[in-house]
Design a protein around this motif. Structure first.
Motif, PDB file in Angstrom:
ATOM      1  N   HIS A  67       0.858  -1.179   0.000  1.00  0.00           N
ATOM      2  CA  HIS A  67       0.000   0.000   0.000  1.00  0.00           C
ATOM      3  C   HIS A  67       0.903   1.241   0.000  1.00  0.00           C
ATOM      4  CE1 HIS A  67      -3.467  -2.576   0.781  1.00  0.00           C
ATOM      5  NE2 HIS A  67      -2.739  -3.188   1.712  1.00  0.00           N
ATOM      6  N   THR A 109       7.840   7.987  -0.724  1.00  0.00           N
ATOM      7  CA  THR A 109       6.693   7.187  -1.171  1.00  0.00           C
ATOM      8  C   THR A 109       7.018   5.720  -0.924  1.00  0.00           C
ATOM      9  OG1 THR A 109       6.095   8.803  -2.862  1.00  0.00           O
ATOM     10  CG2 THR A 109       5.217   6.583  -3.115  1.00  0.00           C
ATOM     11  N   ARG A 121       2.159   4.994  -0.333  1.00  0.00           N
ATOM     12  CA  ARG A 121       1.638   6.325  -0.072  1.00  0.00           C
ATOM     13  C   ARG A 121       2.811   7.256   0.187  1.00  0.00           C
ATOM     14  NH1 ARG A 121      -0.766   6.809   5.956  1.00  0.00           N
ATOM     15  NH2 ARG A 121      -0.250   8.970   5.450  1.00  0.00           N
TER      16      ARG A 121
END
Length: 486
Positions: free
Chosen positions: A328, A365, A330
């Motif tokens: 995931h 990120t 982000r």
């Protein structure tokens, strides 16, 4: 089910290709010969017609045609396929030579008596030039193909006669038919020979493949060090042999790692189980107080926690190696996350008597949970091996190419030969597998399960990054490098 033979398939394909080539070449040769024969016969017919018209133009009248018939007939004399018929000004036959076989009229057996009995042909005017375009085609007696020219002739007295020059093409078609049959026979024989020779040559050419298969058949679970060794491998197969040997090497290394991992896992699981069993046997040797039993249960609970962490880490590594492992991703502030991690470990650090300092900021990120797990493992490892009063530094920095996060701590340095291997699963610096306070860094990161640094490396590989360790007299530094997307 056994597949088709590659040699037979290639030989068949080679035969089909050869057949196609033979058909094309044979058709070309056949058409070229037919064209050449037709051109030569057309030339003979045209020259004979021109010669006959010149001779006839020298004659005075129709009577001269009959008187000089042999001279006119000599133009086609000696060639059984050539025919000639000359008609007088009245349209009646004056002379003929071998004309019966060239006509299809009802009275062909006795020869044509007049121009009306001739096949429908375009007549060349007496003043027009005779060319190949004036040649006509028709079917003569017995279905024989005929080609010829009908031309008018101006006699010296002004009368107009007609000359028919024809050629029976049966011998030519028979020649072409025999030539075609020979081409077909030669083509069939050539295809069969090409298939046979192709099969033999392909079998010989594929011998290195059979040698590679035989060599690969020697590879067994107990002989993973076997490599394909085929002498004089063709250049087309060299890359295959190199790739196959490289694959065998990877399989051997993976199997060795798996064997070591299984042995280390069994050893590490045996230790807490042995501790629990030994403590239980000692407790059961004689009656104990409630406090002693509570102490035993607390000790066993700690060993169970250690086993749980070990199993959890093993499962994580197994899931992380699966191609469908989900991340995931982000964007977050790496500096803030380092502060949060330092706050989380503040109590543990105070108990160990060490300080944790955080510095730097960068936008990163990544998978936030995996990032926290990797930094938590490194920080726990640093707290475990930093002497009381020491300091641990968490720093982050960035460049156009990457974001780098480092965990530095004071303490006993790690030998250079162990710096890369400490990221292997269950790796111990001490071959005797004893727990050395300043060396067994691979266990410290997750409560002595021996998987903490291996998990850190796996997390970095999932992010396409790297991790490496640096150690000297001033301390040890672990650096995580997250590459920026291009």
């Amino acid at each position: 089910m056994r597949g088709r033979s590659l040699a037979a398939t290639l030989a068949f394909a080679f035969g089909v290709t050869t057949l196609a080539v033979f058909v094309l070449v044979g058709s070309f040769l056949y058409l070229a010969l037919e064209k050449q024969i037709k051109a030569q016969d057309n030339l003979d017919i045209v020259l004979a017609a021109r010669h006959a018209r010149r001779l006839a133009e020298e004659l005075e009248s129709a009577q001269g045609i009959r008187e000089h018939g042999e001279r006119l007939a000599s133009i086609v004399l000696g060639n059984e396929a050539m025919s000639m018929e000359v008609f007088g000004p009245d349209g009646n036959k004056a002379i003929d030579h071998n004309i019966a076989a060239a006509l299809a009229a009802p009275d062909a057996a006795s020869g044509a008596a007049s121009l009306a009995a001739l096949p429908p042909l375009a007549r060349v005017a007496a003043t027009a030039r005779i060319t190949e375009a004036d040649i006509g085609d028709w079917i003569g007696r017995n279905g024989a193909p005929i080609r010829g020219i009908l031309t008018d002739v101006r006699l010296r007295n002004g009368d107009t006669a007609s000359v028919l020059v024809a050629r029976n093409m049966s011998d030519r078609w028979l020649l072409l038919d025999r030539y075609r049959d020979k081409l077909q026979m030669a083509g069939v024989a050539g295809v069969l020979l090409a298939m046979l020779l192709g099969y033999v040559l392909i079998r010989v050419a594929l011998q290195p493949l059979r040698d590679i298969a035989a060599s690969a058949g020697l590879v067994t679970i107990n002989r993973l060090d076997t490599r394909v060794t085929v002498e004089r491998v063709p250049s087309e197969l060299a890359a295959l042999v190199v790739s196959f040997n490289a694959m065998l090497e990877r399989v051997e290394q993976g199997f060795q790692r798996l064997s070591r991992f299984t042995a280390d896992l069994a050893h590490d699981m045996r230790t807490p189980l042995g501790n629990m069993r030994g403590a239980a046997e000692v407790a059961l040797a004689r009656p104990r107080s409630v406090d002693e039993y509570e102490s035993l249960l607390a000790s066993n609970l700690e060993e169970c926690d250690r086993l749980s962490r070990m199993i959890e880490n093993v499962l994580f590594l197994a899931r992380a190696e699966h191609p469908q492992f989900v991340k995931h991703m982000r964007e977050f502030d790496a500096g803030q996350e380092l502060s949060h991690i330092a706050d989380y470990f503040e109590g543990i650090a105070e108990e160990a008597g060490v300080r944790v300092r955080v510095g730097g900021a960068a936008s990163l990120t990544a998978d936030l949970e995996l990032f926290r797990r990797a930094l938590g493992n490194l920080l726990a490892n640093a707290i475990r091996y930093t002497p009381p009063g020491g300091e641990i530094a968490l720093d982050v920095g960035e460049s156009p190419e990457a974001v780098r996060v480092s965990v530095s701590n004071q303490g006993t340095p790690i030998a250079a030969e162990h710096l890369e291997r400490i990221f292997d699963r269950f790796y111990r610096v001490d071959p005797s597998r004893s727990s050395l306070p300043a060396a067994d860094v691979s266990q410290a990161s997750t409560g002595s399960t021996g998987l903490g640094l291996a998990i850190v490396r796996t997390i970095m590989e999932l992010h396409g990054g790297t991790v490496h360790a640096e150690s000297d007299a001033r301390g040890t530094r672990f650096v995580l490098t997250f590459k920026r997307a291009g």
